[in-house]
Design an enzyme around this catalytic site. Structure first.
Site, PDB file in Angstrom:
ATOM      1  CG  ASP A  14      46.302  34.926  76.939  1.00 10.52           C
ATOM      2  OD1 ASP A  14      46.257  36.166  76.954  1.00 10.52           O
ATOM      3  OD2 ASP A  14      45.672  34.256  76.336  1.00 10.52           O
ATOM      4  CG  ASP A  16      40.404  37.135  75.244  1.00 16.45           C
ATOM      5  OD1 ASP A  16      39.325  36.983  75.741  1.00 16.45           O
ATOM      6  OD2 ASP A  16      41.039  38.303  75.312  1.00 16.45           O
ATOM      7  CB  THR A 109      44.896  40.094  79.039  1.00 18.50           C
ATOM      8  OG1 THR A 109      44.037  40.163  78.191  1.00 18.50           O
ATOM      9  CG2 THR A 109      44.578  41.451  80.028  1.00 18.50           C
TER      10      THR A 109
END
Length: 218
Positions: A14, A16, A109
């Site tokens: 991932d 963020d 993401t």
């Protein structure tokens, strides 16, 4: 406490909250949206982490037409791409990604590709060789599609990969895909990852035999 060791063949990362701390931007943008729609900012932010913007809007305003959410999602993405103030790497992210150079890994993401490039550049981090972004999938996390596509792009079964996530939606997506998941940071701890690391600094990665990697959580 003894170290925890995983031996995946590839990593699914991932962005963020896992590699990039973009919380300042996310909070600014979603607090504005919450105010404009008469919603509690804290509840909006609880839902927003890990999801595509239009999916967040659909959860919070379920009676709104899809086309309205998609149009506002475009505006949200534009605002997020224009705002990089406070975007920094998660502690340990530069060394973590440096250790992965030449090893199989993918970025999975909920950001679109332009936003992923903006944020990784703002944090001074290299893009992984494989990108699975919002444009790549038909369903947002917590749907498993992103992780399934990430594994497929690397030519592997989901169970042969190891995911790294920070959000409830992301951890749920990894579990649903059949991918073991290390939760990164304080936000992840409550959402039942396979293992939890306070920061990426807690991890070491070394190439193993027969194409496997050794990921050690101290």
């Amino acid at each position: 406490m003894p170290a925890t060791t995983f031996t995946p063949r590839a990593l699914l990362l991932d962005m963020d909250g896992t590699l990039v701390n973009s919380d300042a931007v996310v909070e600014r943008c979603w607090r504005r949206w919450a105010g404009a729609n008469g919603l509690d900012p804290a509840e909006v932010l609880r839902v927003a982490h890990g999801r595509q913007g239009h999916a967040t809007m659909a959860v919070l305003l379920p009676d709104r037409p899809v086309e309205v959410n998609l149009a506002e999602n475009d505006l949200m993405l534009a605002a997020e791409k224009a705002d990089t103030e406070g975007v920094v790497p998660i502690p340990g992210a530069p060394a973590f990604l440096a250790a992965l150079a030449g090893l199989p890994h993918a970025l999975v993401t909920s950001a679109d590709a332009p936003l992923a490039r903006v944020r990784m550049a703002a944090a001074g981090l290299p893009l992984p060789p494989v990108l699975v972004t919002a444009e790549s999938v038909g369903a947002s996390k917590p749907d498993p599609e992103g992780f399934l596509k990430g594994a497929a792009a690397l030519g592997l079964a989901p169970a042969d990969c190891l995911a790294f996530e920070d959000s409830e939606a992301g951890i749920a997506a990894a579990h649903a895909a059949g991918v073991p998941v290390i939760g990164i940071g304080p936000r992840a701890a409550a959402h039942h990852p396979t293992a939890h690391a306070p920061t990426l600094e807690s991890l070491t990665i070394t190439p193993g035999p027969a194409g496997a990697l050794t990921v050690t959580l101290a």
